[in-house]
Design a protein around this motif. Structure first.
Motif, PDB file in Angstrom:
ATOM      1  N   HIS A 134      52.099  51.136  60.514  1.00  0.00           N
ATOM      2  CA  HIS A 134      50.946  50.623  60.407  1.00  0.00           C
ATOM      3  C   HIS A 134      50.048  50.828  61.659  1.00  0.00           C
ATOM      4  O   HIS A 134      49.060  51.111  61.497  1.00  0.00           O
ATOM      5  CB  HIS A 134      51.072  49.241  59.937  1.00  0.00           C
ATOM      6  N   LEU A 136      47.302  50.661  52.981  1.00  0.00           N
ATOM      7  CA  LEU A 136      47.696  49.451  53.656  1.00  0.00           C
ATOM      8  C   LEU A 136      47.584  49.735  55.208  1.00  0.00           C
ATOM      9  O   LEU A 136      47.257  48.946  56.005  1.00  0.00           O
ATOM     10  CB  LEU A 136      49.340  49.588  53.359  1.00  0.00           C
ATOM     11  N   HIS A 157      45.280  47.431  57.348  1.00  0.00           N
ATOM     12  CA  HIS A 157      46.342  46.359  57.771  1.00  0.00           C
ATOM     13  C   HIS A 157      45.731  45.202  58.661  1.00  0.00           C
ATOM     14  O   HIS A 157      46.395  44.325  58.466  1.00  0.00           O
ATOM     15  CB  HIS A 157      47.466  46.968  58.539  1.00  0.00           C
ATOM     16  N   LEU A 183      49.753  44.249  51.031  1.00  0.00           N
ATOM     17  CA  LEU A 183      48.831  43.967  52.226  1.00  0.00           C
ATOM     18  C   LEU A 183      49.206  42.437  52.769  1.00  0.00           C
ATOM     19  O   LEU A 183      49.164  42.240  53.891  1.00  0.00           O
ATOM     20  CB  LEU A 183      47.532  44.186  51.907  1.00  0.00           C
ATOM     21  N   LEU A 185      52.423  42.628  54.462  1.00  0.00           N
ATOM     22  CA  LEU A 185      52.246  43.443  55.794  1.00  0.00           C
ATOM     23  C   LEU A 185      51.553  42.628  56.818  1.00  0.00           C
ATOM     24  O   LEU A 185      52.015  42.531  57.872  1.00  0.00           O
ATOM     25  CB  LEU A 185      51.798  44.780  55.436  1.00  0.00           C
ATOM     26  N   THR A 186      50.452  41.952  56.408  1.00  0.00           N
ATOM     27  CA  THR A 186      49.608  41.053  57.300  1.00  0.00           C
ATOM     28  C   THR A 186      50.454  39.990  58.149  1.00  0.00           C
ATOM     29  O   THR A 186      50.445  39.881  59.327  1.00  0.00           O
ATOM     30  CB  THR A 186      48.653  40.595  56.595  1.00  0.00           C
ATOM     31  N   ASP A 233      53.161  41.857  60.455  1.00  0.00           N
ATOM     32  CA  ASP A 233      52.665  42.410  61.542  1.00  0.00           C
ATOM     33  C   ASP A 233      52.137  41.350  62.665  1.00  0.00           C
ATOM     34  O   ASP A 233      52.473  41.275  63.730  1.00  0.00           O
ATOM     35  CB  ASP A 233      51.418  43.163  61.030  1.00  0.00           C
TER      36      ASP A 233
END
Length: 833
Positions: free
Chosen positions: A482, A520, A524, A558, A561-562, A565
Motif C-alpha cells: 500500500h 485499495l 488506502h 479497505l 486495510l485501514t 495500516d
C-alpha cells in the motif's frame, strides 16, 4: 600522514606537538574514514610512547596497553582513550608516578580518558568479574614498554574467555537484549544512538568477541563494511558537533550528511539503517548458532553415557555375520515441511534433493513453511537459494503467488523470515520495486518504522483480520504494497496505484483482482481521512466514498486495510475514537452499495467431460473421478523449459447421497492432498437419464511428494461412502504420530450466516486457518446438523480457508433465522475446539 611524519610531528612529547598534529590531521580533509582513524591512533601511540619513555626510565616490568576501541585502532575525533598501565607488581611508587606522567598530559588536552593500573593477575580477576572489562581486554594492543608482559596478558585473557564462554556468552546475550530494549533498534530510529542501539557499533564489537570464543562466528559478508560506515558517520558527527556523542540528532543530520558528501539527511539515515540491518541480522544468526552449540554441549555428557551403554550392549549382541547391530554415526533428525524443505535442529533447511537452480518457487515455499512453523530460515539455506535463484516467469505460477500469501499471512514470524530473505537480496529478486522503499526513513512522529518495515508490519496486522474479509489474499498483498509509492516523487497513493497494477499482474492476479488491489492502494487513506475530516451527515460525503470504492467487497477489504495500516504505523495512529468514526462511515457507505449485492450465482453448464462422468456415475451407482494436471505454457523468460504446474484438477461425479462432502475431503486429507479450490453442486442430467448426481470440481496439490493414483483415490472414496473406511480414526492416528509444531498462532475460526445472499438457500460462511482435515471437519459437522449442502464454494488463499456453503433443510427450503444462527455457533465451536 606517514609513519615518518607521525614521529616527526611528535618529537616533542609535550601536549603542544601532539595537539597541533592532531588538529591538522582532523581538519586537513585529505584523509577520512579508516585511513584517518588509523593515522589518529598511530599519532596518539607515538605521543603516548614518548610520555611513557620519559617517565619509565630505568623501570622494568611495565607496559602501556590500549584496550577497547583504541585497542582496535578505531579512534574517532572525540573518542575516549582506553588505557591500561600493566605492571608485574614491582615498585608500586614508581608505577604510580609513571601513571601520573601519562594521565595528566592527556587530561590537560581535554581528552576523555578511561584508565587503570593493574598487574596481570588483577586484570584477569577484574575481567572475570566485569564483562565490559573482559570485552575491552579482548582488543588489547601493545603501545610501549614490556612487550612480553602485554603478550602474556593477551594470551591469558583469550584463554580465559574461551574457557568461560559457555557461561559468559548467555550473560552477554542477556545484556545485549536489555540494551536493545532501552535503546531501540538502530535501523528504525529517527535519532539513533550509533553505538548503543541494537545493530550499532556495540553489537559489532560483541560479534568480534563471540568469534574470539571459537564457539560461533558471525556471517562475514558485508559486516566489516557496515561497521566502517557507522564509524564514518560517528567521525562526521564528532567533527560537526565538536562533542563526543553517538546520538545522531535530527538537527545535526544535514550537517553530518554534508560532511560525508551525501545528498541529504534521508540519504544519511538510509545508509545508517542499511548498515544496522546487516549487523542486526548477523547478531540474530550468531546468537542462534551460540544457542545451538551450547545446547549440544549440554547434552553431550548424557550422549557419551548412552553411547557407552549402547556400546556395551552391542558387544553382547552380535548378529550371525559378526557385525554389531546398529552402528554408524547418528544424523540430525530431518522432518519434512514442504516440497524441498525440511526442519533440522530448530531451523528450516533445504532437503538434500532440493535444486534451487531448477525450482524458482523454492525460496517462497521455504519462507512460507518457516513462517508457518514459527522457525528461522537457516543462513546456509538462504544463501544457497540466493546463489541459485532463477527468475520467476511472468505472470508468476499459482504456487508462487500462494506461497507469498501464506508467508504474509503467518503473523509475527513473517518478520524474521522476511529479514532473512532481505539480507541475501531475495526480496528485491522477487519484487524489484521493493528497492525504492528498502530502509527508507519516515520523518513523521507518528511512524515508528521505516517504509519497508511498516509494510511488513501492516501485513502482520492484516493477518489478524483475515477472518473479516472474503479475500484475505488481496488484503495481505495490499498491506504489503500500500505504501510502495513512497519511493517515488509526488503523491505516494497515486504512484502506488500505478506500481501495484504492474506488480499485481506480474504476481499473477487476474484483471479484476488487479483492479481491486490498485483501488485499495490508491484509496488506502480514504476512510480514515474522510471519517476524521468530513461531515458524515452530508450525503455527498458518503456518496463520494462509495463511488471511489465501487463494491461491497472492496469496501470490506479497505476497512480492514485501514485498521491494519494504522496499527502498523504506531500508537498515535489509531484509537477507539478513530475506529468508531471509520466504522460509522463504512456502515453508511455499505448502505449506499447495498443494491449491488449479488444473488446466488447460476450454475454453469456442465462440460462434455463432466456430463460423461455424471452419466457413468448414475450407471455404475458409484463415484467416478478424473485427474488432470493444469499447466501454463513456457514464457519468454523460460522459452524452452517445462510448463509451470498450476496444480491438478480433480473432477468427481457421485450419485446424490448423504456424506459426500466429508467423504471426499477426508480421503484427500488422508492422501496429504491440499485443496486449493473446490466446488460442489447438483448437476442437471440430460433428458432420459434418471437419477441425481453431485459434481465436485476441485483443484488439489500434494503437500510433498507425488500424487496418488486415481484408482486408489476412487477405491478409498467408495469405502468412505459405504462406511467401511474410518477417516476420522485414520486422521487422528496421523495427528498423534506427527504432533504439530509450535508456530504461528492463528486467529480463531469464524462462522457467519448471510441471510440476504440467496433466496433459495442459507449461506454459511467459514473463515479459518487452513489445516489438513479442515474441510472434512466442516463437512461432517454440516452432516451432523442434518442440513443438505446444495453447493459449496471453497477457496484456500495462502494459509486461510474461506468457504461458503449453501445449505437447506431436509425439505429443501432455507433455514429459519434462529436455526441458522444456532448451527453457525455450533460449527464455530467445533472448529475452535
Amino acid at each position: 600522514m606517514s609513519s615518518t611524519d607521525v614521529h616527526k610531528e611528535t618529537e616533542d612529547s609535550g601536549p603542544s606537538g601532539y595537539a597541533a598534529a592532531r588538529l591538522r590531521l582532523l581538519t586537513e580533509g585529505a584523509q577520512s574514514g579508516p585511513p584517518r582513524r588509523a593515522a589518529l591512533a598511530e599519532l596518539t601511540d607515538a605521543w603516548l610512547t614518548g610520555l611513557f619513555a620519559a617517565g619509565a626510565e630505568g623501570l622494568r616490568g611495565v607496559s602501556l596497553v590500549a584496550v577497547g576501541g583504541y585497542g582496535r585502532g578505531e579512534l574517532s575525533p572525540r573518542s575516549d582513550l582506553d588505557l591500561l598501565l600493566l605492571h608485574d607488581g614491582g615498585d608500586s611508587k614508581a608505577v604510580a608516578a609513571l601513571a601520573d606522567r601519562i594521565w595528566y598530559p592527556v587530561w590537560d588536552l581535554g581528552l576523555a580518558l578511561d584508565h587503570s593500573v593493574r598487574t596481570p593477575a588483577e586484570a584477569r580477576k577484574t575481567a572475570g568479574e566485569d564483562l565490559k572489562v573482559q570485552l575491552g581486554l579482548l582488543d588489547a594492543r601493545h603501545i610501549a614498554g614490556d612487550l612480553g608482559l602485554t603478550a602474556a596478558l593477551r594470551t591469558a585473557i583469550l584463554a580465559d574467555w574461551r574457557n568461560q564462554a559457555p557461561k559468559r556468552l548467555p550473560e552477554l546475550q542477556e545484556l545485549s537484549a536489555e540494551r536493545a530494549e532501552r535503546q531501540g533498534e538502530l535501523q528504525y530510529l529517527l535519532e539513533p544512538d550509533l553505538k548503543e542501539a541494537r545493530g550499532g557499533l556495540r553489537d559489532a564489537t560483541i560479534l568480534r568477541a563471540v568469534a574470539a570464543s571459537w564457539l560461533a562466528d558471525a556471517p562475514r559478508e558485508g559486516l566489516d563494511d557496515a561497521r566502517r560506515k557507522l564509524l564514518d558517520v560517528r567521525d562526521a558527527l564528532h567533527l560537526a558537533t565538536g562533542r563526543a556523542t553517538d546520538r545522531l540528532a535530527l538537527q545535526e543530520q544535514d550537517q553530518v550528511a554534508a560532511e560525508l558528501g551525501l545528498l541529504d539527511a534521508d540519504t544519511l539515515l538510509r545508509q545508517v539503517y542499511e548498515a544496522a540491518r546487516v549487523i542486526s541480522y548477523a547478531s540474530d544468526v550468531t546468537w542462534r548458532e551460540v544457542g545451538r552449540v551450547l545446547r549440544a554441549r549440554a547434552v553431550r555428557p548424557r550422549l557419551r553415557k548412552l553411547a557407552r551403554e549402547r556400546s556395551d550392549f552391542l558387544r553382547r549382541a552380535v548378529v550371525g555375520d559378526g557385525r554389531a547391530l546398529g552402528g554408524g554415526k547418528p544424523t540430525a533428525e530431518r522432518s519434512p515441511l514442504a516440497e524441498g524443505v525440511v526442519e533440522q535442529d530448530g531451523e528450516v533447511v533445504l532437503a538434500r534433493a532440493a535444486r534451487p537452480d531448477r525450482d524458482p518457487v523454492l525460496p517462497l515455499r521455504a519462507a512460507a513453511a518457516a513462517a508457518q512453523a514459527g522457525l528461522p530460515l537457516s543462513l546456509h539455506a538462504v544463501r544457497r537459494m540466493a546463489a541459485g535463484a532463477r527468475p520467476l516467469p511472468t505472470p508468476w505460477p499459482a504456487e508462487a503467488r500462494e506461497q507469498l500469501v501464506t508467508l504474509l499471512g503467518s503473523g509475527r514470524p513473517t518478520v524474521e523470515v522476511w529479514e532473512a530473505l532481505e539480507a541475501e537480496g531475495l526480496i528485491t529478486h522477487f519484487l524489484p520495486d521493493w528497492e525504492r522503499v528498502r530502509c527508507r526513513p519516515q520523518r513523521n512522529a507518528v511512524h515508528i518504522w521505516t517504509v519497508d518495515r511498516h509494510l511488513i508490519e501492516t501485513a502482520v496486522r492484516a493477518s489478524e483480520f483475515t477472518r473479516r474479509v472474503h479475500r484475505p489474499d488481496l488484503l495481505l498483498v495490499a498491506g504489503l504494497l500500500h505504501d510502495i509509492g513512497k519511493g517515488w516523487p509526488g503523491d505516494h497513493s497515486v504512484a502506488g496505484e500505478i506500481i501495484v497494477k504492474d506488480v499485481a499482474a506480474r504476481i499473477g492476479f487476474d484483471r479484476d483482482d488487479v483492479t481491486v488491489l490498485s483501488t485499495l492502494v490508491r484509496h488506502h487513506l480514504l476512510l480514515v481521512e474522510t471519517a476524521t475530516r468530513r461531515d458524515l451527515e452530508d450525503p455527498a460525503t458518503v456518496r463520494s466514498v462509495a463511488e471511489a470504492v465501487g463494491s461491497q467487497g472492496t469496501l470490506e477489504l479497505l476497512h480492514a486495510l485501514t485498521e491494519a495500516d494504522a496499527l502498523a504505523t504506531g500508537p498515535a495512529a489509531w484509537s477507539s475514537w478513530r475506529g468508531s468514526l471509520v466504522a460509522d462511515l463504512v456502515k453508511r457507505v455499505a448502505a449506499v452499495l447495498a443494491g449491488d449485492d449479488p444473488d446466488e450465482p447460476e450454475a454453469a453448464a456442465p462440460t462434455a467431460e463432466q456430463e460423461r462422468l455424471a452419466i457413468e456415475a448414475v450407471a455404475t451407482g458409484s463415484p467416478v473421478l478424473a485427474l488432470r494436471a493444469q499447466t501454463e505454457p513456457p514464457t519468454q523468460e523460460q522459452p524452452s523449459g517445462d510448463p509451470e504446474p498450476l496444480g491438478v484438477e480433480l473432477v468427481i461425479a457421485v450419485p446424490d447421497q448423504p456424506g459426500v462432502l466429508p467423504a471426499v475431503a477426508g480421503v484427500l486429507a488422508m492422501h496429504r492432498l491440499t485443496v486449493r479450490t473446490a466446488e460442489l453442486r447438483a448437476l442437471d442430467l440430460p433428458d432420459g437419464v434418471e437419477g441425481s448426481v453431485l459434481l465436485l470440481n476441485w483443484r488439489v496439490a500434494a503437500e510433498y511428494g507425488s500424487l496418488p493414483q486415481a484408482t486408489r483415490l476412487r477405491a478409498d472414496l467408495v469405502r468412505a461412502l459405504d462406511g467401511s473406511l474410518d477417516i476420522a480414526g485414520r486422521l487422528a492416528e496421523r495427528d498423534a504420530a506427527y504432533p504439530r509444531r509450535r508456530g504461528v498462532v492463528a486467529p480463531p475460526a469464524r462462522v457467519s450466516v448471510h441471510p440476504a445472499a440467496s433466496r433459495l438457500a442459507t449461506v454459511i460462511e467459514v473463515r479459518a486457518q487452513d489445516a489438513p482435515g479442515l474441510l472434512f471437519r466442516i463437512g461432517r459437522a454440516l452432516e451432523d446438523a442434518s442440513v443438505r449442502v446444495r453447493s459449496a464454494h471453497v477457496s484456500t488463499l495462502g494459509a486461510n480457508a474461506v468457504d461458503a456453503f449453501y445449505v437447506t433443510g431436509p425439505e429443501g427450503a432455507p433455514l429459519p433465522g434462529e436455526e441458522a444462527a444456532a448451527m453457525a455457533r455450533k460449527l464455530e465451536e467445533t472448529l475452535r475446539a
